[in-house]
Design an enzyme around this catalytic site. Structure first.
Site: not given
Ligand code: PGA
Length: 260
Positions: A13, A15, A99, A101, A177, A217
């Site tokens: 992803n 983003k 998601h 976000e 994140g 993460s």
């Molecule tokens: P991250 O994000 O691996 O940076 O924690 C995962 C996600 O939001 O899909």
């Protein structure tokens, strides 16, 4: 439950990262690093602006062009929105919906997430439906109830015969994140419960066929342990998907887990 009934998926992803001109060097490097044997599906969920470039570059590779969001509407006066039909016409395979976000910044609710998932399915693609609790919900022992509700709310929009085309991604918000990963046991417990929820709703056969991913993460170091859990069928990877070398190591971890 036996993993042979479902797909293993490693989805990056991106983003809101990288610009379209970075797609080619990224993809060319990734292709040289991908293992020869196909132990899992590999998807890149890129910004809308990158989709046509990615599609052109990966034409003859195993990478699946995928997207990060979609409109609940089919077409019309919705300035700034992208419809499911637009995505399917561009060869998109998976579409992330809900998601955290998008729930936080774009006002997605459990109901719009279900509508988006249905819109994606109606155009022949598969939604990756994201669910996950906040730190406060976890600390108050609400994880199981909250995540079960999110799954049921989204699936309430999906006809029974389409549920097997859905992918669920368990992404604890406190792990996204932050560098804080759920332990393999914590992630397994929630993913197992998601499968139980699907089994109670739609039967054992449906439940054993739905791929459930972990996200939050995940990286080259912790992937193998997470992926060896019986109900974790892959990963949705943010930060660690932005570097081909790191991302390909996560794909290698699948081979280590399956022994192929
Ligand atoms: P991250 O994000 O691996 O940076 O924690 C995962 C996600 O939001 O899909």
């Amino acid at each position: 439950m036996n993993k042979k009934y479902r797909k293993t998926i490693i989805a990056g992803n991106w983003k809101m990262n990288l610009v379209p001109s970075e797609v080619r060097p990224f993809t060319e490097e990734l292709r040289t690093l991908l293992p020869k044997t196909k132990t899992c599906e590999v998807a890149l969920c890129v910004p809308f602006t990158h989709i046509s470039t990615l599609r052109r570059i990966i034409k003859d590779s195993r990478i699946l062009v995928s997207a990060q969001d979609v409109s609940i509407y089919e077409k019309g006066a919705y300035t700034g929105e992208i419809s499911a039909e637009m995505l399917s016409d561009m060869g998109v395979h998976y579409v992330i919906v809900g998601h955290s976000e998008c729930r936080q910044y774009h006002g997605d609710t459990d109901f719009t997430v279900g509508q988006k998932a249905k819109a994606v399915l109606d155009k022949g693609m598969s939604p990756i439906i994201c669910v996950g609790e906040t730190l406060e919900q976890r600390e108050r022992s609400l994880t199981k109830d909250y995540v079960s509700y999110q799954v049921l709310a989204a699936l309430s929009y999906i006809p029974e015969d389409m549920i097997k085309q859905c992918v669920i991604a368990y992404e604890p918000i406190w792990a996204i994140g932050t560098g804080k990963t759920a332990t393999p046991e914590e992630a397994q417990e929630v993913c197992e419960n998601i499968r139980t929820v699907i089994r109670e709703k739609s039967g054992a056969r449906m439940a054993r066929g739905v791929s459930i991913l972990y996200g939050g993460s995940m990286n080259a170091k912790n992937a193998q342990e997470l992926l060896s859990m019986p109900d974790i069928d892959g990963g949705l990877i943010g930060g660690a998907s932005l570097k081909p070398a790191e991302f390909s190591k996560i794909i290698d971890a699948v081979a280590e887990v399956t022994g192929e």
